[in-house]
Each structure stands twice: as structure tokens, then as C-alpha cells.
Design a protein around this motif. Structure first.
Motif, PDB file in Angstrom:
ATOM      1  N   GLY A 150      45.000  12.834  43.549  1.00 54.74           N
ATOM      2  CA  GLY A 150      44.554  14.121  43.013  1.00 54.74           C
ATOM      3  C   GLY A 150      44.286  15.093  44.147  1.00 54.74           C
ATOM      4  O   GLY A 150      45.027  15.150  45.128  1.00 54.74           O
ATOM      5  N   ARG A 151      43.185  15.831  44.018  1.00 58.55           N
ATOM      6  CA  ARG A 151      42.917  16.909  44.967  1.00 58.55           C
ATOM      7  C   ARG A 151      41.829  16.561  45.971  1.00 58.55           C
ATOM      8  O   ARG A 151      40.829  15.945  45.627  1.00 58.55           O
ATOM      9  N   THR A 169      49.186  10.097  47.331  1.00 60.23           N
ATOM     10  CA  THR A 169      50.099   9.803  46.235  1.00 60.23           C
ATOM     11  C   THR A 169      51.062  10.989  46.095  1.00 60.23           C
ATOM     12  O   THR A 169      50.819  12.071  46.649  1.00 60.23           O
ATOM     13  N   ALA A 170      52.125  10.786  45.348  1.00 62.48           N
ATOM     14  CA  ALA A 170      53.165  11.818  45.248  1.00 62.48           C
ATOM     15  C   ALA A 170      52.629  13.138  44.710  1.00 62.48           C
ATOM     16  O   ALA A 170      53.078  14.225  45.108  1.00 62.48           O
ATOM     17  N   LYS A 211      48.286  24.996  50.442  1.00 59.14           N
ATOM     18  CA  LYS A 211      48.285  23.768  49.649  1.00 59.14           C
ATOM     19  C   LYS A 211      49.216  22.774  50.317  1.00 59.14           C
ATOM     20  O   LYS A 211      50.419  23.014  50.431  1.00 59.14           O
ATOM     21  N   LEU A 212      48.660  21.650  50.775  1.00 60.69           N
ATOM     22  CA  LEU A 212      49.464  20.613  51.400  1.00 60.69           C
ATOM     23  C   LEU A 212      49.763  19.542  50.365  1.00 60.69           C
ATOM     24  O   LEU A 212      48.920  18.693  50.073  1.00 60.69           O
ATOM     25  N   ASP A 213      50.952  19.612  49.783  1.00 61.46           N
ATOM     26  CA  ASP A 213      51.350  18.514  48.908  1.00 61.46           C
ATOM     27  C   ASP A 213      51.747  17.336  49.791  1.00 61.46           C
ATOM     28  O   ASP A 213      51.746  17.420  51.025  1.00 61.46           O
ATOM     29  N   SER A 214      52.096  16.223  49.171  1.00 65.58           N
ATOM     30  CA  SER A 214      52.331  15.012  49.956  1.00 65.58           C
ATOM     31  C   SER A 214      53.503  15.178  50.923  1.00 65.58           C
ATOM     32  O   SER A 214      53.453  14.686  52.057  1.00 65.58           O
ATOM     33  N   LEU A 227      52.261   6.932  48.881  1.00 62.94           N
ATOM     34  CA  LEU A 227      52.242   5.677  48.135  1.00 62.94           C
ATOM     35  C   LEU A 227      53.177   5.751  46.932  1.00 62.94           C
ATOM     36  O   LEU A 227      53.439   6.821  46.391  1.00 62.94           O
ATOM     37  N   GLN A 228      53.636   4.597  46.502  1.00 66.83           N
ATOM     38  CA  GLN A 228      54.588   4.537  45.395  1.00 66.83           C
ATOM     39  C   GLN A 228      53.910   4.737  44.046  1.00 66.83           C
ATOM     40  O   GLN A 228      54.454   5.367  43.147  1.00 66.83           O
TER      41      GLN A 228
END
Length: 301
Positions: A150-151, A169-170, A211-214, A227-228
Motif C-alpha cells: 500500500g502507501r 509490492t507491485a 509518487k514513487l511506484d514500485s 515482491l510477487q
């Protein structure tokens, strides 16, 4: 001669801060009165910071306030320090996973507490308290990883920087939203972020409130791996397995390695070498060293 004395004194102070448990950055000489702030923080209950210590030597530190996206209440801030002190004294500890409950890392500070601490003096006191706590978390002789589901926003993003590694996580994200709140990071997050991703990237991330997504976090070196799984329990299992590849071995050796690396990161070269020399003396000829020599398996697994 006076210069040498000053240099020796400076080294002693830095060495104490790095390697003696229970020493904080700020005290009354800096105008910080911890007892007064504790009384104020106790007025804002809610949530908890939970610690589970496993037989493997891995601790699971959980930020648990899901109704508010695991935001830190005043009591949780106090509990975080208590848990860090407990980890400082965990003789069998080797690793630590920091996570949030129910698939969310943390949204930072509970606004109820923030609204009550309105003066610059209150802000500075909270800043010194959380910098003390998170610096001690960073300097724990345990290999630590933030498990980000999540965040992780604001103060939550700052907490992730106090860990040695970050796993995402993705669908998770890290975002330093401080600029949009009219402030800057106050828990040491900006300083640690520079160490992690460099000054140019840190300036972009902070000034843009990016915003840094994965994927982005992985690209700039903020995250180690994506992670998967997205399931809370399965993610924790993945994080545990990832961490255990670095925590296999006796606690005294893992702790010495972590302290050695911390010294190399925070001290100048000559000072770090002296710390490394002192740490060698704690493991050379010890049980693990003697056992390894007896196996005659110096280079063979």
C-alpha cells in the motif's frame, strides 16, 4: 596537540553514538526535554506498535492503526521508541522487518496530534524525538528491511529510509508529501534519502512530492526488489525469505557486520577502520570462528 585532542574527542563522541546502545542525538543541552514531550504525546492514543521476535532471530515490527492507514498517534510514537530499545537489547536478534498492518505501510503522523502541536517549539521537540528514535532504529545491529504494501506517505516514507533495505509490492507507493503540507521532512528522512538515492534524485523526489511506484523506486535505487505476491501473509513470507539470505549465521557475526557497515557509512575512512579493528576483536577466535576453522571449509559452502 590541542588539535589531536579535539580529533580524538570528536571520534569518541561519534563512536559512542554509533555503537553504544541507548545513546540519542539530542538531550537537554540541545533544548530537548523528552519528558515534557512524552506527556503531550500520551494525550493522543490510538493504535499500537507491535513486536514479534521469532526463533530465527528475525523481528517483525508492525505499525498497527489500520483505521487511519497506520498513521502514528502520539502513543505509537512513544511505543516505537520502546520497541527500538527492546531490539537494542535483543541478544539473539539478527534481522528486522518493519511493516504496516492490513496491507498499508503508514500515512505518517495522525493529524489529531499534528494539530495540537502547533508552535515551532512543539515541532522542533517532535522533530528531535523522532530523529532520536529513527536514528537508533537505523543504527540497530540488525539487518533491517521495510516491507512496503500500500502507501508509505509523509512520515511513513521517512520511516522506510531508516531501514537498510526496502521491498515493495507491485501496487505500493512511497511519497514524501511534506512540501504539499507546507513543511519539510522532520524525522531525518531527507538526510537519509540523500544517502540512499543521491542528492539530485532526492531533490527531485522531495521538491516534486513525487509518487514513487514500485517501478520508479526500483529504477532510482529506492527499492531492492518488487515482491510477487499482494497477499499480506504471503508478502511477509517473501520478505522473511529474502531477509534470511543475509541473516544466516551467528548473531554476534551479523551484528558485527552491520556495525562495520554503519561505521563505513557514517564515519570518515580512518575512523571507520578503527571501528572495524575493534569489531574484529569481538569475533576473532570466537566460537563461530573456531567452528568454521575446525570444519576446514573456509571457501566451501
Amino acid at each position: 596537540m590541542a588539535g589531536n585532542l579535539l580529533k580524538t574527542s570528536s571520534l569518541a563522541v561519534r563512536t559512542n553514538l554509533l555503537h553504544q546502545m541507548g545513546i540519542s542525538l539530542y538531550n537537554t543541552s540541545h533544548g530537548f526535554h523528552e519528558g515534557e514531550l512524552e506527556k503531550k504525546l500520551q494525550q493522543f492514543p490510538g493504535g499500537s506498535v507491535d513486536l514479534q521476535k521469532e526463533d530465527s532471530g528475525i523481528g517483525i515490527l508492525t505499525l498497527n492503526n489500520p483505521s487511519k492507514m497506520n498513521a502514528f498517534s502520539g502513543v505509537m510514537m512513544l511505543q516505537l521508541l520502546e520497541r527500538v530499545i527492546e531490539l537494542e537489547n535483543w541478544a539473539e536478534g539478527k534481522g528486522l522487518i518493519v511493516r504496516g498492518a492490513e496491507n498499508t505501510f503508514s500515512s505518517g503522523s495522525d493529524l489529531n496530534a499534528v494539530r495540537a502541536l502547533v508552535t515551532p517549539e512543539d515541532g522542533l521537540a517532535l522533530c528531535m524525538f523522532m530523529q532520536n528514535t529513527l536514528t537508533r532504529l537505523m543504527r540497530l545491529p540488525l539487518i533491517s528491511v521495510a516491507l512496503i504494501q500500500g502507501r508509505a506517505l509523509g512520515g511513513g516514507a521517512e520511516v522506510t529510509t531508516a531501514c537498510d533495505f526496502r521491498l515493495m509490492t507491485a501496487e505500493s507507493e512511497i511519497r514524501f508529501v511534506h512540501k504539499d503540507m507546507g513543511i519539510i521532512p522532520s524525522w531525518g528522512g531527507a538526510t537519509r534519502l540523500v544517502k540512499i538515492i543521491g542528492s539530485r534524485q532526492a531533490l527531485k523526489v522531495l521538491s516534486g512530492a513525487l509518487k514513487l511506484d514500485s517501478k520508479k523506486a526500483l529504477d532510482i535505487g529506492m527499492a531492492e526488489e518488487v515482491l510477487q505476491s499482494t497477499d499480506e501473509t504471503e508478502c511477509l513470507g517473501e520478505a522473511r525469505e529474502w531477509l534470511m539470505q543475509f541473516t544466516r549465521g551467528p548473531p554476534e557475526v551479523i551484528k558485527a557486520l552491520k556495525r562495520c557497515v554503519s561505521s563505513g557509512k557514517e564515519l570518515c575512512f580512518e575512523e571507520a577502520l578503527q571501528i572495524e579493528k575493534d569489531l574484529v576483536g569481538t569475533v576473532w577466535g570466537g566460537p563461530a570462528n573456531k567452528e568454521a576453522i575446525a570444519r576446514k571449509g573456509k571457501f566451501n559452502k
